[in-house]
Design an enzyme around this catalytic site. Sequence first.
Site, PDB file in Angstrom:
ATOM      1  N   SER A  86      -7.445  -4.367   9.369  1.00 49.53           N
ATOM      2  CA  SER A  86      -6.330  -3.685   8.664  1.00 49.53           C
ATOM      3  C   SER A  86      -5.093  -4.175   9.028  1.00 49.53           C
ATOM      4  O   SER A  86      -5.019  -4.735   9.991  1.00 49.53           O
ATOM      5  CB  SER A  86      -6.725  -2.260   9.117  1.00 49.53           C
ATOM      6  OG  SER A  86      -5.413  -1.483   8.740  1.00 49.53           O
TER       7      SER A  86
ATOM      8  N   TYR B  99      -6.680   4.248  14.907  1.00 55.02           N
ATOM      9  CA  TYR B  99      -7.456   3.378  14.121  1.00 55.02           C
ATOM     10  C   TYR B  99      -6.717   1.784  13.994  1.00 55.02           C
ATOM     11  O   TYR B  99      -7.936   0.895  14.148  1.00 55.02           O
ATOM     12  CB  TYR B  99      -7.563   3.734  12.640  1.00 55.02           C
ATOM     13  CG  TYR B  99      -7.876   2.967  11.516  1.00 55.02           C
ATOM     14  CD1 TYR B  99      -9.278   3.035  11.211  1.00 55.02           C
ATOM     15  CD2 TYR B  99      -6.986   2.303  10.644  1.00 55.02           C
ATOM     16  CE1 TYR B  99      -9.853   2.153  10.240  1.00 55.02           C
ATOM     17  CE2 TYR B  99      -7.471   1.542   9.717  1.00 55.02           C
ATOM     18  CZ  TYR B  99      -8.882   1.502   9.431  1.00 55.02           C
ATOM     19  OH  TYR B  99      -9.173   0.501   8.454  1.00 55.02           O
TER      20      TYR B  99
ATOM     21  N   LYS C 202      -8.785  -1.744  15.168  1.00 56.53           N
ATOM     22  CA  LYS C 202      -8.843  -2.948  14.375  1.00 56.53           C
ATOM     23  C   LYS C 202      -8.417  -3.999  15.141  1.00 56.53           C
ATOM     24  O   LYS C 202      -8.607  -5.026  14.764  1.00 56.53           O
ATOM     25  CB  LYS C 202      -8.331  -2.697  13.030  1.00 56.53           C
ATOM     26  CG  LYS C 202      -9.029  -1.772  12.167  1.00 56.53           C
ATOM     27  CD  LYS C 202     -10.486  -2.036  11.648  1.00 56.53           C
ATOM     28  CE  LYS C 202     -10.972  -1.372  10.632  1.00 56.53           C
ATOM     29  NZ  LYS C 202     -12.416  -1.913  10.250  1.00 56.53           N
TER      30      LYS C 202
END
Length: 252
Positions: free
Chosen positions: A143, A156, A160
């Site tokens: 991401s 998150y 990543k």
Amino acid sequence: MSKRFEGRTAIVTGASRGIGLGIAERLVADGARVVITARKQDALDEAVAHLGGPDVALAVAGRADDGDHQADVIRQTIETFGSIDFLVNNTGINPVYGPLVELDLAVARKIVEVNCIAAVSWVQQVHRAWMKEHGGAIVNVSSLSSVRTAPGIGFYGASKAMLNSLTELMAVELGPDIRINGVAPAVVKTKFATKLYEGREDEIAAAYPLKRLGEPEDIGSVVAFLLSDEAAWLTGQTVLIDGGVSLTGAGE
């Protein structure tokens, strides 16, 4: 589309919809057979029909971080299509939105388990079952939030970033016969990313030099390139697919 993947087989995790399905669509268009995974069998069955049916696609439902599920997928892939030439670790979760100081740490552990540890486990199992002897290519879906601060989805993004690091490390360990790269999309119009653009798509897209958000096929085409022989001298890289937004200083 070309038939550059004719006779080859890919496992794509998290592929009943969104980016994963977009990747599977492109691989099938390029001649591959695909085995797709997700949690819900009904959604997977619909995806198989969309991809062209059982001649080109097989669905196996289960949790991406379940080692027994991984082993079952790999067994069925080899039994059905005869090889595992490609692996795309697309499954990712982000069940929370908000500041880190309010983050439920049990949820944080689950995010790392699914987004990072499961990806390593898939690579380990595919390596043992097929790629150690036959070689192959792998892509991890990361991401833009892995390389840019993204308030609200910060953990998150941190998971990543760990995945990016794992991609680099595994590229060193697995060469020369196995290549592993990553892609790091900005906002792509999927159900997963709805909170990042719903009700304000035009406003968000205005910050992108290309003036639109991503579509699943934008990611699928780059993943297909990274898996292909055209990328034969490329490993350990995570490619930003972001419509140019990382150049502007705007938020994700």
